[in-house]
Design an enzyme around this catalytic site. Structure first.
Site, mmCIF file in Angstrom:
data_model
loop_
_atom_site.group_PDB
_atom_site.id
_atom_site.type_symbol
_atom_site.label_atom_id
_atom_site.label_comp_id
_atom_site.label_asym_id
_atom_site.label_seq_id
_atom_site.Cartn_x
_atom_site.Cartn_y
_atom_site.Cartn_z
ATOM 1 N N ASP A 30 -11.884 -4.334 6.523
ATOM 2 C CA ASP A 30 -12.626 -3.203 5.299
ATOM 3 C C ASP A 30 -11.980 -3.864 4.640
ATOM 4 O O ASP A 30 -10.217 -2.874 4.472
ATOM 5 C CB ASP A 30 -12.346 -1.737 5.969
ATOM 6 C CG ASP A 30 -13.777 -1.342 5.177
ATOM 7 O OD1 ASP A 30 -15.238 -0.806 5.209
ATOM 8 O OD2 ASP A 30 -13.447 -0.971 3.404
ATOM 9 N N ILE A 31 -12.222 -3.782 3.172
ATOM 10 C CA ILE A 31 -11.679 -3.533 1.943
ATOM 11 C C ILE A 31 -10.633 -2.230 1.121
ATOM 12 O O ILE A 31 -9.691 -1.915 0.990
ATOM 13 C CB ILE A 31 -11.864 -3.875 0.668
ATOM 14 C CG1 ILE A 31 -10.803 -4.135 -0.740
ATOM 15 C CG2 ILE A 31 -12.820 -2.672 -0.123
ATOM 16 C CD1 ILE A 31 -11.677 -5.075 -1.736
ATOM 17 N N ASN A 87 -24.498 2.383 9.751
ATOM 18 C CA ASN A 87 -24.606 3.867 8.165
ATOM 19 C C ASN A 87 -26.019 3.030 8.328
ATOM 20 O O ASN A 87 -26.288 1.382 7.197
ATOM 21 C CB ASN A 87 -24.190 3.747 6.952
ATOM 22 C CG ASN A 87 -22.912 4.407 7.327
ATOM 23 O OD1 ASN A 87 -22.604 5.281 8.482
ATOM 24 N ND2 ASN A 87 -21.796 4.359 6.389
ATOM 25 N N HIS A 100 -23.790 -4.078 8.351
ATOM 26 C CA HIS A 100 -22.867 -4.246 9.162
ATOM 27 C C HIS A 100 -22.148 -2.796 9.806
ATOM 28 O O HIS A 100 -23.093 -1.610 9.852
ATOM 29 C CB HIS A 100 -21.981 -4.054 8.234
ATOM 30 C CG HIS A 100 -21.865 -2.302 7.048
ATOM 31 N ND1 HIS A 100 -23.160 -2.926 6.301
ATOM 32 C CD2 HIS A 100 -21.148 -1.721 7.060
ATOM 33 C CE1 HIS A 100 -22.595 -1.371 5.740
ATOM 34 N NE2 HIS A 100 -22.311 -1.059 6.126
ATOM 35 N N HIS A 102 -19.465 -0.607 11.049
ATOM 36 C CA HIS A 102 -17.975 0.065 11.348
ATOM 37 C C HIS A 102 -16.807 -0.301 12.470
ATOM 38 O O HIS A 102 -17.298 0.423 13.568
ATOM 39 C CB HIS A 102 -17.733 1.036 10.824
ATOM 40 C CG HIS A 102 -18.014 1.051 9.289
ATOM 41 N ND1 HIS A 102 -16.877 0.334 7.680
ATOM 42 C CD2 HIS A 102 -19.547 0.978 8.576
ATOM 43 C CE1 HIS A 102 -17.980 0.859 7.015
ATOM 44 N NE2 HIS A 102 -19.679 0.885 7.464
HETATM 45 P P1 5GP Z 1 -21.051 0.840 3.915
HETATM 46 O O1 5GP Z 1 -21.152 3.100 3.404
HETATM 47 O O2 5GP Z 1 -22.462 0.606 3.578
HETATM 48 O O3 5GP Z 1 -21.869 1.320 5.801
HETATM 49 O O4 5GP Z 1 -19.924 0.433 4.148
HETATM 50 C C1 5GP Z 1 -19.320 -0.339 3.205
HETATM 51 C C2 5GP Z 1 -18.344 -0.828 3.377
HETATM 52 O O5 5GP Z 1 -17.580 -2.022 2.621
HETATM 53 C C3 5GP Z 1 -16.963 0.260 2.785
HETATM 54 O O6 5GP Z 1 -16.100 0.998 3.634
HETATM 55 C C4 5GP Z 1 -16.303 -0.446 2.099
HETATM 56 O O7 5GP Z 1 -15.138 0.147 1.675
HETATM 57 C C5 5GP Z 1 -16.293 -1.901 2.718
HETATM 58 N N1 5GP Z 1 -16.649 -2.944 0.831
HETATM 59 C C6 5GP Z 1 -17.491 -2.607 -0.301
HETATM 60 N N2 5GP Z 1 -17.213 -3.709 -0.293
HETATM 61 C C7 5GP Z 1 -16.355 -4.754 0.008
HETATM 62 C C8 5GP Z 1 -15.682 -6.004 -0.352
HETATM 63 O O8 5GP Z 1 -16.198 -6.610 -1.191
HETATM 64 N N3 5GP Z 1 -14.653 -6.934 0.933
HETATM 65 C C9 5GP Z 1 -14.188 -5.758 1.972
HETATM 66 N N4 5GP Z 1 -13.744 -6.320 3.094
HETATM 67 N N5 5GP Z 1 -14.842 -4.475 1.920
HETATM 68 C C10 5GP Z 1 -15.971 -4.287 1.487
#
Ligand code: 5GP
Ligand code: ZN
Length: 113
Positions: A30-31, A87, A100, A102
């Site tokens: 995760d970024i 989520n 996705h 986590h």
């Molecule tokens: P969500 O809130 O949709 O469950 O989480 C999305 C996750 O994707 C976040 O934890 C965010 O940090 C991660 N994320 C968003 N854009 C990127 C990206 O371009 N690269 C990576 N490696 N992670 C990302």
């Protein structure tokens, strides 16, 4: 899907730190990690979230669990413990609309309220 950021990661059109890949799944860091270990496990196929899981593709979820199991062991967090989170939609905190999971660990995680 053309404009989906995670589809672009699958196609290697944008950089990511991929830690695992097979014919159905990619896992990458995760970024914006919330813990020492924070990986995202995604299907290569574009599914928006778990509401797109159905009888025809449900086996994919079991496969993702197997990959999570393997990656947690490899990251050295299996024994102490870790968390898998997905989520779904706005009130579930979903930001990226490509399914996705986590995989989070490496420190004591807070309990849910
Ligand atoms: P969500 O809130 O949709 O469950 O989480 C999305 C996750 O994707 C976040 O934890 C965010 O940090 C991660 N994320 C968003 N854009 C990127 C990206 O371009 N690269 C990576 N490696 N992670 C990302
Ligand atoms: Zn996608």
């Amino acid at each position: 899907m053309q404009d989906c950021i995670f589809c672009k990661i699958v196609r290697k059109e944008i950089p990511s730190q991929i830690v695992y890949e097979d014919e159905r799944v990619v896992a990458f860091k995760d970024i914006n990690p919330v813990a020492p270990v924070h990986l995202l496990l995604i299907p290569k196929e574009h599914l928006a979230n778990i509401l797109d899981i159905n009888e025809a593709n449900a086996e994919l979820v079991g496969h993702i669990h197997l990959v999570a199991n393997k990656l947690a062991r490899e990251a050295g967090i299996a024994e102490k413990g870790f968390r898998i989170v997905t989520n779904c939609n706005k009130e579930g905190g979903q930001i990226i609309y490509h399914l996705h999971y986590h995989l989070i660990g490496g420190e004591q995680l807070p309990n849910f309220a």
